[in-house]
Scaffold this motif. Structure first.
Motif, PDB file in Angstrom:
ATOM      1  N   PRO A 198       5.192   0.297   9.569  1.00 57.54           N
ATOM      2  CA  PRO A 198       4.597   1.324   8.705  1.00 57.54           C
ATOM      3  C   PRO A 198       5.450   2.586   8.627  1.00 57.54           C
ATOM      4  N   ILE A 199       5.237   3.353   7.566  1.00 62.00           N
ATOM      5  CA  ILE A 199       5.784   4.707   7.488  1.00 62.00           C
ATOM      6  C   ILE A 199       4.623   5.671   7.292  1.00 62.00           C
ATOM      7  N   ASN A 200       4.847   6.882   7.742  1.00 65.20           N
ATOM      8  CA  ASN A 200       3.933   7.997   7.526  1.00 65.20           C
ATOM      9  C   ASN A 200       4.832   9.219   7.577  1.00 65.20           C
ATOM     10  N   VAL A 201       5.332   9.629   6.411  1.00 69.64           N
ATOM     11  CA  VAL A 201       6.398  10.626   6.368  1.00 69.64           C
ATOM     12  C   VAL A 201       6.094  11.707   5.340  1.00 69.64           C
ATOM     13  N   ARG A 202       6.428  12.947   5.708  1.00 68.27           N
ATOM     14  CA  ARG A 202       6.226  14.078   4.791  1.00 68.27           C
ATOM     15  C   ARG A 202       7.287  14.048   3.703  1.00 68.27           C
ATOM     16  N   VAL A 203       6.916  14.581   2.538  1.00 70.15           N
ATOM     17  CA  VAL A 203       7.793  14.566   1.375  1.00 70.15           C
ATOM     18  C   VAL A 203       7.499  15.787   0.511  1.00 70.15           C
ATOM     19  N   ALA A 204       8.515  16.237  -0.205  1.00 66.98           N
ATOM     20  CA  ALA A 204       8.322  17.277  -1.215  1.00 66.98           C
ATOM     21  C   ALA A 204       8.857  16.740  -2.535  1.00 66.98           C
TER      22      ALA A 204
ATOM     23  N   ALA B 141       3.562  16.486   0.086  1.00 64.09           N
ATOM     24  CA  ALA B 141       2.777  15.258   0.155  1.00 64.09           C
ATOM     25  C   ALA B 141       3.187  14.450   1.381  1.00 64.09           C
ATOM     26  N   ARG B 142       2.674  13.236   1.435  1.00 63.40           N
ATOM     27  CA  ARG B 142       2.972  12.304   2.522  1.00 63.40           C
ATOM     28  C   ARG B 142       3.034  10.906   1.915  1.00 63.40           C
ATOM     29  N   TYR B 143       4.049  10.128   2.310  1.00 64.52           N
ATOM     30  CA  TYR B 143       4.109   8.715   1.944  1.00 64.52           C
ATOM     31  C   TYR B 143       3.520   7.912   3.088  1.00 64.52           C
ATOM     32  N   THR B 144       2.654   6.964   2.759  1.00 64.04           N
ATOM     33  CA  THR B 144       2.252   5.954   3.731  1.00 64.04           C
ATOM     34  C   THR B 144       2.431   4.597   3.069  1.00 64.04           C
ATOM     35  N   ALA B 145       2.875   3.628   3.864  1.00 62.93           N
ATOM     36  CA  ALA B 145       3.098   2.271   3.370  1.00 62.93           C
ATOM     37  C   ALA B 145       3.479   1.399   4.554  1.00 62.93           C
ATOM     38  N   THR B 146       3.518   0.098   4.304  1.00 60.25           N
ATOM     39  CA  THR B 146       4.002  -0.857   5.295  1.00 60.25           C
ATOM     40  C   THR B 146       5.077  -1.701   4.632  1.00 60.25           C
ATOM     41  N   ASN B 147       6.233  -1.777   5.272  1.00 55.96           N
ATOM     42  CA  ASN B 147       7.323  -2.559   4.710  1.00 55.96           C
ATOM     43  C   ASN B 147       6.977  -4.042   4.776  1.00 55.96           C
ATOM     44  N   LYS B 148       7.123  -4.740   3.655  1.00 58.56           N
ATOM     45  CA  LYS B 148       6.748  -6.155   3.589  1.00 58.56           C
ATOM     46  C   LYS B 148       7.652  -7.029   4.453  1.00 58.56           C
TER      47      LYS B 148
ATOM     48  N   ASP C 105       0.810  -1.230   0.000  1.00 53.69           N
ATOM     49  CA  ASP C 105       0.000   0.000   0.000  1.00 53.69           C
ATOM     50  C   ASP C 105       0.838   1.273   0.000  1.00 53.69           C
ATOM     51  N   TRP C 106       1.895   1.313  -0.847  1.00 55.81           N
ATOM     52  CA  TRP C 106       2.696   2.542  -0.981  1.00 55.81           C
ATOM     53  C   TRP C 106       1.811   3.594  -1.631  1.00 55.81           C
ATOM     54  N   ILE C 107       1.509   4.659  -0.914  1.00 53.56           N
ATOM     55  CA  ILE C 107       0.626   5.711  -1.423  1.00 53.56           C
ATOM     56  C   ILE C 107       1.286   7.063  -1.209  1.00 53.56           C
ATOM     57  N   VAL C 108       1.216   7.907  -2.236  1.00 54.10           N
ATOM     58  CA  VAL C 108       1.648   9.289  -2.127  1.00 54.10           C
ATOM     59  C   VAL C 108       0.387  10.125  -2.002  1.00 54.10           C
ATOM     60  N   HIS C 109       0.207  10.760  -0.852  1.00 58.60           N
ATOM     61  CA  HIS C 109      -0.944  11.617  -0.599  1.00 58.60           C
ATOM     62  C   HIS C 109      -0.529  13.046  -0.960  1.00 58.60           C
ATOM     63  N   ASP C 110      -0.845  13.462  -2.175  1.00 56.28           N
ATOM     64  CA  ASP C 110      -0.444  14.784  -2.669  1.00 56.28           C
ATOM     65  C   ASP C 110      -1.466  15.810  -2.196  1.00 56.28           C
ATOM     66  N   ASP C 111      -1.034  16.741  -1.345  1.00 56.35           N
ATOM     67  CA  ASP C 111      -2.028  17.654  -0.782  1.00 56.35           C
ATOM     68  C   ASP C 111      -1.857  19.114  -1.159  1.00 56.35           C
TER      69      ASP C 111
END
Length: 140
Positions: A106-112, A94-101, A75-81
């Motif tokens: 999980p991650i929930n991290v801000r990104v540009a 944006a924000r990345y959310t995902a769970t490492n297999k 579920d690697w998702i880029v939440h572009d806001d």
């Protein structure tokens, strides 16, 4: 007059092209994603990020970035806001959310993301992210 979905899907406006790239990524439609990228695209994943490097060609980008993210993360998702547009330049907060297999973390991290769009295609991409948080999720 409002923008219809058909206008959005064919618009060459830089923000629309970038948004189509995110939507294609979110649905796993790599063919549609490749159509947003210029043949000579330069796509740079940040130093310290697991996929760090610069990738070229639409096929090179999807093989070395999107397919590898899908292989290593659920579920690697880029939440572009937030979009900041200056001519052909588009910066997306944006924000990345995902769970490492491998670890289940999980991650929930801000990104540009910084894009340059010319002629309706992404010609350059650069990622900025807290790589330590991503790597922590990959460490058992």
């Amino acid at each position: 007059m409002g923008v219809t979905m058909s206008d959005f899907t064919t618009s060459t406006a830089p923000a629309d092209v970038v948004r189509r790239q995110y939507l294609a990524s979110a649905t796993g439609d790599l063919e549609a994603l490749r159509t947003t990228l210029a043949p000579d695209v330069e796509w740079t994943e940040m130093a310290g990020f697991p996929l760090a490097g610069t990738y070229r060609t639409p096929a090179g980008v999807t093989a070395n970035v999107m397919e590898k993210l899908a292989a290593g993360w659920d579920d690697w998702i880029v939440h572009d806001d937030t979009y900041v547009v200056d001519g052909e330049k588009v910066v997306v907060l944006a924000r990345y959310t995902a769970t490492n297999k491998a670890t289940g973390k999980p991650i929930n991290v801000r990104v540009a993301h910084h894009f340059v769009v010319r002629g309706g295609r992404i010609v350059r991409f650069e990622q900025f992210v807290d790589t330590a948080k991503v790597r922590d999720a990959m460490t058992p």
